[in-house]
Design a protein around this motif. Structure first.
Motif, PDB file in Angstrom:
ATOM      1  N   UNK A  24       7.763   1.784 -11.300  1.00  0.00           N
ATOM      2  CA  UNK A  24       7.983   0.567 -11.466  1.00  0.00           C
ATOM      3  C   UNK A  24       8.560   0.014 -12.942  1.00  0.00           C
ATOM      4  N   UNK A  25       9.478  -0.738 -12.941  1.00  0.00           N
ATOM      5  CA  UNK A  25       9.965  -1.412 -14.325  1.00  0.00           C
ATOM      6  C   UNK A  25       9.813  -2.678 -14.127  1.00  0.00           C
ATOM      7  N   UNK A  31       6.389  14.049 -21.805  1.00  0.00           N
ATOM      8  CA  UNK A  31       6.703  12.912 -20.830  1.00  0.00           C
ATOM      9  C   UNK A  31       6.015  12.901 -19.642  1.00  0.00           C
ATOM     10  N   UNK A  32       5.045  12.274 -19.224  1.00  0.00           N
ATOM     11  CA  UNK A  32       4.296  12.081 -18.019  1.00  0.00           C
ATOM     12  C   UNK A  32       5.256  11.927 -16.840  1.00  0.00           C
ATOM     13  N   UNK A  50       4.104   5.329  -5.776  1.00  0.00           N
ATOM     14  CA  UNK A  50       4.088   5.256  -7.548  1.00  0.00           C
ATOM     15  C   UNK A  50       3.033   5.992  -8.041  1.00  0.00           C
ATOM     16  N   UNK A  51       1.921   6.064  -7.301  1.00  0.00           N
ATOM     17  CA  UNK A  51       0.685   6.909  -7.895  1.00  0.00           C
ATOM     18  C   UNK A  51       1.076   8.482  -7.801  1.00  0.00           C
ATOM     19  N   UNK A  52       1.922   8.877  -6.823  1.00  0.00           N
ATOM     20  CA  UNK A  52       2.078  10.119  -6.572  1.00  0.00           C
ATOM     21  C   UNK A  52       3.401  10.562  -7.567  1.00  0.00           C
ATOM     22  N   UNK A  99       0.862  -1.209  -0.197  1.00  0.00           N
ATOM     23  CA  UNK A  99       0.156   0.049  -0.035  1.00  0.00           C
ATOM     24  C   UNK A  99       0.859   1.172  -0.016  1.00  0.00           C
ATOM     25  N   UNK A 100       1.848   1.236   0.975  1.00  0.00           N
ATOM     26  CA  UNK A 100       2.901   2.464   0.931  1.00  0.00           C
ATOM     27  C   UNK A 100       3.576   2.521  -0.469  1.00  0.00           C
ATOM     28  N   UNK A 101       4.114   1.423  -1.131  1.00  0.00           N
ATOM     29  CA  UNK A 101       4.686   1.741  -2.405  1.00  0.00           C
ATOM     30  C   UNK A 101       3.535   2.336  -3.660  1.00  0.00           C
TER      31      UNK A 101
END
Length: 247
Positions: free
Chosen positions: A70-71, A234-235, A63-65, A57-59
């Motif tokens: 993630x790769x 690029x986002x 990532x959403x922020x 959940x923390x990760x």
């Protein structure tokens, strides 16, 4: 990665939130560098004696922020810092905005040619122009490709534009100083979209990556349209700032 601070299980703060803040602090301190891989969910769970769903959940929130990325098949990494741009609220050139921020920049002209009008161009410019100068430019910040932009300018407004070197000079400044165009305002429409295969190549993105698509229509002081641009940002490297005031 240090993460020396322990998570306080007696704290009213949720465990995932504490871990999230610890990771953010490590990035702010410079203990975690951009593009550095963070420990796995299992390793983090074992280190802090918390469950993997809590770690996940923390990760996920980071990532959403845009703090982490993630790769696929590799792991989770610290994201590159985003460059904030204010061009949604200021009508200025890319060069001038980068200069004001003190950021190194460069431009590569991919295409520069004359094209005939199309139904789409007629919907923007009307039927007064039959020929346009088309240019496709790739803009870099700190050696990273950030935006690819396709621009149409009526040839009648700037007949010699096709001979200009637009790698080191501002298009807007060129139009104003050499062709006496009085640029007044612009309308911009922004939406998120998946990068095309060609844009992914130019922007060095993985397939099906998101880009911010911005359509710009520029107007002169007599309300004539002088520019139609389609930009793909690029986002993962840019965000946009808009200041609002209550009316």
């Amino acid at each position: 990665m240090v993460l020396s601070n322990a998570i306080n299980k007696e704290s009213p703060l949720p465990l995932y939130y504490q871990l999230k803040e610890l990771i953010k602090k490590e990035i702010e301190k410079g203990n975690l560098k951009p593009e550095e891989m963070i420990p796995s969910e299992r390793d983090l769970g074992e280190k802090f004696e918390i469950s993997r769903p809590t770690v996940r959940q923390a990760i996920n929130e980071l990532v959403n922020e845009g703090v982490l990325s993630r790769k696929k098949g590799l792991g989770t990494f610290v994201a590159k810092p985003k460059i904030s741009q204010e061009f949604l609220e200021n009508l200025t050139s890319f060069q001038n905005e980068m200069k004001s921020k003190g950021l190194p920049y460069s431009t590569k002209v991919i295409e520069l040619k004359e094209v005939s009008t199309t139904p789409e161009l007629e919907s923007v410019f009307g039927t007064d122009y039959s020929t346009f100068i088309f240019m496709k430019r790739l803009r870099y910040i700190k050696d990273n490709p950030v935006v690819v932009v396709s621009t149409y300018i009526p040839k009648a407004l700037a007949p010699g534009l096709i001979n200009e070197d637009l790698t080191n000079v501002s298009l807007y400044e060129t139009l104003q100083t050499k062709y006496n165009l009085k640029i007044q305002r612009a309308k911009r429409v922004m939406e998120a979209m998946v990068a095309s295969e060609e844009d992914s190549k130019w922007l060095e993105l993985e397939k099906v990556s998101a880009v911010m698509f911005i359509k710009t229509t520029g107007f002169l002081d007599d309300n004539r349209v002088f520019e139609f641009s389609l930009a793909r940002y690029r986002g993962d490297l840019t965000n946009f700032t808009v200041n609002l005031s209550i009316q």
